[in-house]
Every structure is written in structure tokens, then in C-alpha cells.
Write an enzyme that holds these catalytic residues in place. Structure first.
Site, PDB file in Angstrom:
ATOM      1  N   HIS A  17      41.718  43.282  53.548  1.00 15.49           N
ATOM      2  CA  HIS A  17      40.292  42.688  53.173  1.00 15.49           C
ATOM      3  C   HIS A  17      39.322  42.732  54.273  1.00 15.49           C
ATOM      4  O   HIS A  17      38.183  42.912  54.356  1.00 15.49           O
ATOM      5  CB  HIS A  17      40.420  41.360  52.437  1.00 15.49           C
ATOM      6  CG  HIS A  17      41.372  41.506  51.088  1.00 15.49           C
ATOM      7  ND1 HIS A  17      42.421  40.715  50.916  1.00 15.49           N
ATOM      8  CD2 HIS A  17      40.941  42.197  50.058  1.00 15.49           C
ATOM      9  CE1 HIS A  17      42.648  40.958  49.548  1.00 15.49           C
ATOM     10  NE2 HIS A  17      41.889  41.769  48.941  1.00 15.49           N
ATOM     11  N   LYS A  41      45.613  37.165  35.998  1.00 15.85           N
ATOM     12  CA  LYS A  41      46.167  36.862  37.037  1.00 15.85           C
ATOM     13  C   LYS A  41      46.239  35.223  37.480  1.00 15.85           C
ATOM     14  O   LYS A  41      45.512  34.535  37.304  1.00 15.85           O
ATOM     15  CB  LYS A  41      45.765  37.307  38.401  1.00 15.85           C
ATOM     16  CG  LYS A  41      45.731  38.771  38.727  1.00 15.85           C
ATOM     17  CD  LYS A  41      45.172  39.279  39.980  1.00 15.85           C
ATOM     18  CE  LYS A  41      45.323  40.691  39.907  1.00 15.85           C
ATOM     19  NZ  LYS A  41      44.277  41.196  41.278  1.00 15.85           N
ATOM     20  N   ARG A  90      42.615  51.680  48.082  1.00 13.24           N
ATOM     21  CA  ARG A  90      43.907  52.048  48.790  1.00 13.24           C
ATOM     22  C   ARG A  90      44.497  53.412  48.259  1.00 13.24           C
ATOM     23  O   ARG A  90      45.033  54.148  48.847  1.00 13.24           O
ATOM     24  CB  ARG A  90      44.941  51.005  48.624  1.00 13.24           C
ATOM     25  CG  ARG A  90      44.627  49.940  49.448  1.00 13.24           C
ATOM     26  CD  ARG A  90      45.601  48.536  49.165  1.00 13.24           C
ATOM     27  NE  ARG A  90      45.463  48.306  47.733  1.00 13.24           N
ATOM     28  CZ  ARG A  90      46.153  47.260  47.280  1.00 13.24           C
ATOM     29  NH1 ARG A  90      46.751  46.576  47.778  1.00 13.24           N
ATOM     30  NH2 ARG A  90      45.769  47.075  45.940  1.00 13.24           N
ATOM     31  N   SER A 128      47.910  41.684  48.377  1.00 23.21           N
ATOM     32  CA  SER A 128      47.965  40.239  48.271  1.00 23.21           C
ATOM     33  C   SER A 128      49.264  40.043  47.383  1.00 23.21           C
ATOM     34  O   SER A 128      50.022  39.063  47.837  1.00 23.21           O
ATOM     35  CB  SER A 128      46.865  39.499  47.605  1.00 23.21           C
ATOM     36  OG  SER A 128      45.659  39.788  48.296  1.00 23.21           O
TER      37      SER A 128
HETATM   38  O1  PNS Z   1      41.127  41.102  43.897  1.00 25.18           O
HETATM   39  P1  PNS Z   1      40.852  41.723  42.466  1.00 25.18           P
HETATM   40  O2  PNS Z   1      42.059  41.657  41.879  1.00 25.18           O
HETATM   41  O3  PNS Z   1      40.536  43.194  42.573  1.00 25.18           O
HETATM   42  O4  PNS Z   1      39.712  41.057  42.057  1.00 25.18           O
HETATM   43  C1  PNS Z   1      39.249  41.490  40.609  1.00 25.18           C
HETATM   44  C2  PNS Z   1      37.840  40.469  40.305  1.00 25.18           C
HETATM   45  C3  PNS Z   1      38.338  39.181  40.766  1.00 25.18           C
HETATM   46  C4  PNS Z   1      37.025  40.861  41.193  1.00 25.18           C
HETATM   47  C5  PNS Z   1      37.274  40.656  38.831  1.00 25.18           C
HETATM   48  O5  PNS Z   1      38.826  40.333  38.068  1.00 25.18           O
HETATM   49  C6  PNS Z   1      36.342  40.025  38.581  1.00 25.18           C
HETATM   50  O6  PNS Z   1      35.356  40.330  38.723  1.00 25.18           O
HETATM   51  N1  PNS Z   1      36.577  38.901  37.927  1.00 25.18           N
HETATM   52  C7  PNS Z   1      35.545  38.027  37.597  1.00 25.18           C
HETATM   53  C8  PNS Z   1      35.395  37.963  35.981  1.00 25.18           C
HETATM   54  C9  PNS Z   1      34.645  39.169  35.371  1.00 25.18           C
HETATM   55  O7  PNS Z   1      33.505  39.757  35.716  1.00 25.18           O
HETATM   56  N2  PNS Z   1      35.350  40.252  34.866  1.00 25.18           N
HETATM   57  C10 PNS Z   1      35.096  41.560  34.279  1.00 25.18           C
HETATM   58  C11 PNS Z   1      34.956  42.514  35.386  1.00 25.18           C
HETATM   59  S1  PNS Z   1      34.682  44.105  34.771  1.00 25.18           S
END
Ligand code: PNS
Length: 158
Positions: A17, A41, A90, A128
């Protein structure tokens, strides 16, 4: 001023990151790192802990701001009036997950564009989730995370 939002769970932030954020800061005037909530998660570090960890890593970099957001990412984009998102890729495995999110976000708000940066090949294996596993079994995470995160090891029973 050109700005981009870099969203993620960052549980915890890894060297992968950090590399993406540093590369973005060569292109953009401001990088808004947002610790967002992922409903599928369960978090290891609290959102406030993750915010503090990331702020500490970038405490000397004025281009990087860090926030917590508990709702939909598209609403955060509206709040910030910033419609560019970046995610790191990745592998093909990431691509399948990321393309669904990018297209869902675009459907929710057509103004949003998601850009992908490929991870540094040296850091490609870092995640992570593996860092959390190494922490919970008492292993050494120093090769995978910034020095300040390495210092804050979570009690494995948390
Ligand atoms: O580190 P990650 O797991 O790739 O992050 C995912 C994250 C937190 C960016 C995604 O779950 C997110 O955008 N969460 C906010 C809620 C939301 O908008 N969900 C719909 C995404 S399409």
C-alpha cells in the site's frame, strides 16, 4: 488541484500500500487515503487504530490525508467532490474482485472513474490478511509493513 482517493481496509497498511501511495504522490497533488468499511471482513485493528497507523507513516508528507469512512465509497466521493479512485492490482485474483467493485461504483455514480496501479513485483506477495495471520501466530512482520506498524503489534487474543 488534482486529487485522487485511495480506499481500502488497510488492516493493517502494508509496504505494498505504501508503495502505491508514494507512486500516486508523484502524479497527484493530494492523495486522500480512506479507511473504508468492508461488510464481509471482520477487522483486526479498529478503524481508529488503522487511521493512526497510516497517519504516522505519512506524518511528514503534506500531500497525503487520511480519513475514516463508514458508508458507501460513492458517498465519500460526493462529500469530497473527488471522483477518481485508485486501487492496486497484484494479480488476476485481485482483478476479479476489483473490477466488480469498480463497475458497481460506476453504476452507483457514473462520475466515478477507477484507475488501477500494478503492484511493485517485489511486493506482490504481501497482503494484509497474511500479515494478520503472522501477527496472530507471533511471527515477524517486519519484512511486510512499515517500521512504525511493526512496532505496534496487536495482542493476538484481540
Ligand atoms: O482493502 P480492500 O479490501 O480492497 O478495500 C475494500 C473497500 C473497503 C474499499 C470496499 O469494501 C469499500 O469500498 N467499502 C465501502 C463500502 C462500499 O462502498 N461498498 C461497495 C463497494 S462496490
Amino acid at each position: 488541484m488534482n486529487r485522487i482517493i485511495y480506499p481500502g481496509s488497510f488492516d493493517p497498511i502494508t509496504n505494498g500500500h505504501v508503495d502505491i501511495i508514494k507512486r500516486l504522490s508523484k502524479i497527484f497533488d493530494e492523495i486522500i487515503v480512506v479507511v473504508a468499511h468492508s461488510s464481509d471482513k471482520k477487522s483486526f485493528f479498529t478503524a481508529k487504530e488503522r487511521l493512526a497507523q497510516i497517519r504516522d507513516v505519512f506524518k511528514n508528507d503534506k500531500k497525503i490525508t487520511v480519513e475514516i469512512w463508514d458508508g458507501l465509497l460513492v458517498d465519500f466521493c460526493e462529500k469530497k467532490k473527488c471522483f477518481l479512485l485508485c486501487k492496486g492490482l497484484r494479480s488476476v485474483k485481485d482483478f476479479e474482485y476489483e473490477i466488480d467493485m469498480a463497475q458497481t461504483n460506476k453504476k452507483l455514480n457514473p462520475k466515478i472513474e477507477t484507475f488501477f496501479l500494478s503492484t511493485d513485483p517485489e511486493l506482490r506477495f504481501i497482503s494484509s490478511s497474511l500479515v494478520r495471520e503472522v501477527i496472530s501466530m507471533g511471527g515477524d512482520i517486519s519484512p511486510f509493513v512499515p517500521r512504525s506498524i511493526n512496532a505496534i503489534k496487536k495482542n493476538s487474543k484481540d
